[in-house]
Scaffold this active site. Structure first.
Site, short mmCIF file in Angstrom:
data_model
loop_
_atom_site.label_atom_id
_atom_site.label_comp_id
_atom_site.label_asym_id
_atom_site.label_seq_id
_atom_site.Cartn_x
_atom_site.Cartn_y
_atom_site.Cartn_z
CG ASN A 156 -4.95 3.45 8.62
OD1 ASN A 156 -4.74 2.81 8.02
ND2 ASN A 156 -4.35 4.89 8.25
NE ARG A 160 -3.32 2.53 2.72
CZ ARG A 160 -3.20 3.40 3.72
NH1 ARG A 160 -2.46 3.28 4.70
NH2 ARG A 160 -3.85 4.59 3.66
CE1 TYR A 173 -1.59 3.57 12.61
CE2 TYR A 173 0.54 2.71 13.46
CZ TYR A 173 -0.45 3.56 12.47
OH TYR A 173 0.11 3.49 11.20
C1 GBH Z 1 -1.14 7.09 10.71
O1 GBH Z 1 -1.65 7.99 11.80
C2 GBH Z 1 -0.68 7.70 9.58
O2 GBH Z 1 -1.47 7.29 8.49
C3 GBH Z 1 0.71 7.40 9.02
O3 GBH Z 1 0.86 8.38 8.03
C4 GBH Z 1 1.63 7.76 10.05
O4 GBH Z 1 3.08 7.75 9.99
C5 GBH Z 1 1.30 6.47 11.09
O5 GBH Z 1 -0.07 6.49 11.69
C6 GBH Z 1 2.04 6.38 12.57
O6 GBH Z 1 1.79 7.59 12.97
O7 GBH Z 1 -0.24 12.92 20.53
O8 GBH Z 1 -2.02 14.17 19.93
O9 GBH Z 1 -0.29 14.51 18.41
C7 GBH Z 1 -2.08 7.39 13.04
C8 GBH Z 1 -3.06 7.99 13.61
C9 GBH Z 1 -3.61 9.78 15.19
C10 GBH Z 1 -1.48 8.93 15.03
C11 GBH Z 1 -3.06 11.16 15.97
C12 GBH Z 1 -0.92 10.11 15.78
C13 GBH Z 1 -1.20 11.96 17.13
C14 GBH Z 1 -1.60 12.39 18.59
N1 GBH Z 1 -2.48 9.33 14.42
N2 GBH Z 1 -1.73 10.79 16.83
S1 GBH Z 1 -1.04 13.77 19.32
#
Ligand code: GBH
Length: 515
Positions: free
Chosen positions: A345, A113, A347
């Site tokens: 997505n 992807r 995590y």
């Molecule tokens: C994904 O986002 C993205 O699609 C990808 O590009 C990225 O590299 C990957 O995750 C890893 O991060 O601490 O308040 O700043 C994941 C979802 C949600 C992760 C918001 C980071 C930031 C929260 N994202 N989060 S904060």
């Protein structure tokens, strides 16, 4: 409060590190007995990895590429990015794509992807200029993948809007529906003979924050509770426009699928009280239902709780209409069902309780629930990413129920550290999360057909620069060759990807929920 339960967690972490015997009586198939129980995925299940153009390509101004909003922000506001890092060079995948495809093949990936950089193909964002060298790059990448037996899965938009379109206002301007359609048509015309899985947008929850908050995401416009709602409105219409275009004009001959990727944490209520359970539901609806309800629910449109709460708050603010825009009945019908599967997505997990947070007004405040994470949960190098595989299984079950057995592709899941080659933390993460995935599919009956690990290689982690590393392959940024080296997790994933099996590990049935 946390101590007894954190002991359980510790026990689980120790268990997770070693193989454990099969549990009798599960519906799913556990192969083998005693040690090394293997859990087999359904025939045809696909494993792969993911990246995004701005995070890996580099070559930000080469061969006729135009400027996009990330180029613009990292150059205008280096202070927004950790260590003033940029994606100017990143992993230089623009020049090293053949090597990268070899790594993907070595990993036994069924698919890859990746995303396409809009401004590399349309430097001005519109069709006034088509950059043939940009088109060639993706053509070559796709052919190289197919040559190695890897299926290309293309994300059309992973956050890098051409700057020229931002100058028209970006996503809050509804004219972007037309521009996005033009761009998508060019991609489908150019690559649709070979690309059979398309994703329109990656994580609108994140990139629409560019219109609600400063220094998180370009264009870094601080209009919370207004800019994010307007941007999303355009994005949903643009998604549906491209879905219908593909469905009526291209599917009959190309026979592929098209979808959107949405992201969310699993959200656990802080307690079993009705208030906390309602706060949990509001958190899921405001973060995920905002996009998913219009597309995947039977009734369509934004979630009712969202329409009601934003309307009531807007009225209290003296506004003549809701800050949440309204779809016409025709638009509701146009968006509803505009997806062949759900790209997810995922995590981590968080906890919700009733209350107010965030600026006034803002979507956070409209939501009326407060999020946090339990400090005893194991963590990664990213403060937001706690390891909670049980939350993955719960989320998949929630999606299955909420959206009527929807077919799911996990388009991202992964773990960050600071770049160790011996990445035991990442191995533990993948083992436990892929076990949770297996349980959701084989025990609970959730429909998941593919899984992508984020990420194939270390890359530019947006405002976190290069400090938080998600790669399965290490990239040496001190070396001008940007040498790629497999981490320990590459071996693990190779065996999972090629054997379509994961070694069974236990996940905890109890965990603490205090913040
Ligand atoms: C994904 O986002 C993205 O699609 C990808 O590009 C990225 O590299 C990957 O995750 C890893 O991060 O601490 O308040 O700043 C994941 C979802 C949600 C992760 C918001 C980071 C930031 C929260 N994202 N989060 S904060």
């Amino acid at each position: 409060m946390a101590t007894a339960k954190s002991h359980l967690l510790l026990v689980w972490l120790l268990l997770a590190a070693t193989a454990t015997p099969a549990v009798v009586g599960e519906k799913g198939r556990d192969d083998g007995d005693g040690e090394n129980v293997k859990r087999t995925f359904p025939a045809g299940f696909m494993f792969g990895t993911a990246t995004a153009a701005y995070q890996v390509e580099g070559a930000w101004n080469e061969d006729g590429k135009g400027e996009n909003i990330w180029d613009h922000m990292v150059h205008e506001h280096p202070e927004y990015i950790r260590d003033n890092a940029t994606g100017d060079i990143a992993d230089d995948s623009y020049h090293k794509y053949e090597e990268d495809v070899r790594l993907l093949a070595e990993l036994g990936s069924d698919f890859y992807r990746f995303s396409i950089s809009w401004a590399r193909i349309l430097p001005k964002g519109d069709l006034s200029q088509i950059n043939q060298l940009g088109l060639n790059y993706y053509d070559n990448l796709i052919n190289e993948l197919l040559d190695k037996g890897i299926e290309p899965l293309v994300t059309m938009y992973h956050w890098d809007l051409p700057q020229a379109l931002q100058e028209l206002g970006g996503w809050p301007n509804p004219i972007l529906v037309d521009y996005f359609e033009d761009y998508a048509r060019l991609l489908i015309e150019s690559y649709g003979d070979r690309v059979k899985h398309w994703i329109t947008f990656n994580e609108p929850l994140e990139f629409t924050m560019g219109y609600a908050k400063e220094a998180y995401m370009p264009p870094s416009i601080n209009k919370p509770g207004v800019g994010d709602y307007l941007a999303t409105h355009t994005v949903l219409l643009a998604h549906a426009r491209v879905y219908h275009m593909y469905d009526t004009e291209y599917r009959p001959t190309q026979q592929g699928n098209i979808s959107i990727t949405l992201n969310t944490d699993w959200v656990e209520p802080a307690s079993d009280s009705p208030e906390d359970i309602a706060a949990q539901d509001r958190m899921l609806q405001f973060n995920f239902g905002w996009f998913a309800h219009p597309i995947f629910s039977e009734e369509g449109d934004y979630p009712q709780v969202m329409r009601e709460r934003v309307a009531a708050n807007s009225e209290a603010e003296g506004l003549p209409r809701s800050r949440l825009p309204t779809f016409t009945p025709e638009e509701v019908a146009f968006i509803r069902g505009s997806s062949d599967f759900l790209g997810l997505n995922h995590y981590t997990t968080s906890i919700a309780t009733s209350g107010e947070e965030g600026p006034n007004p803002s979507r956070d405040r409209d939501r009326g629930s407060v999020g946090c994470q339990d400090p005893t949960w194991p963590t990664s190098a990213s403060s937001w990413l706690k390891v909670a595989p049980w939350g993955f299984r719960k989320l998949l079950n929630w999606l299955h129920k909420e959206y009527n057995g929807v077919t799911i592709m996990v388009t991202e899941n992964g773990f960050s550290d600071s770049g160790e080659l011996n990445d035991a933390g990442r191995e533990n993460y993948y083992k436990t999360y892929i076990n949770a995935l297996w349980e959701a599919i084989m025990i609970d009956g959730v429909n998941v057909f593919a899984y992508a690990a984020w990420s194939a290689l270390d890359n530019f982690e947006w405002t976190r620069g290069y400090a938080e590393r998600f790669g399965i392959y290490h990239v040496n940024y001190d070396d001008p060759n940007l040498t790629r080296t497999p981490k320990s997790s590459a071996q693990l994933l190779k065996s999972i990807f090629t054997e379509k099996m994961v070694e069974k590990v236990e996940t905890p049935s109890e965990y603490s929920r205090s913040c």
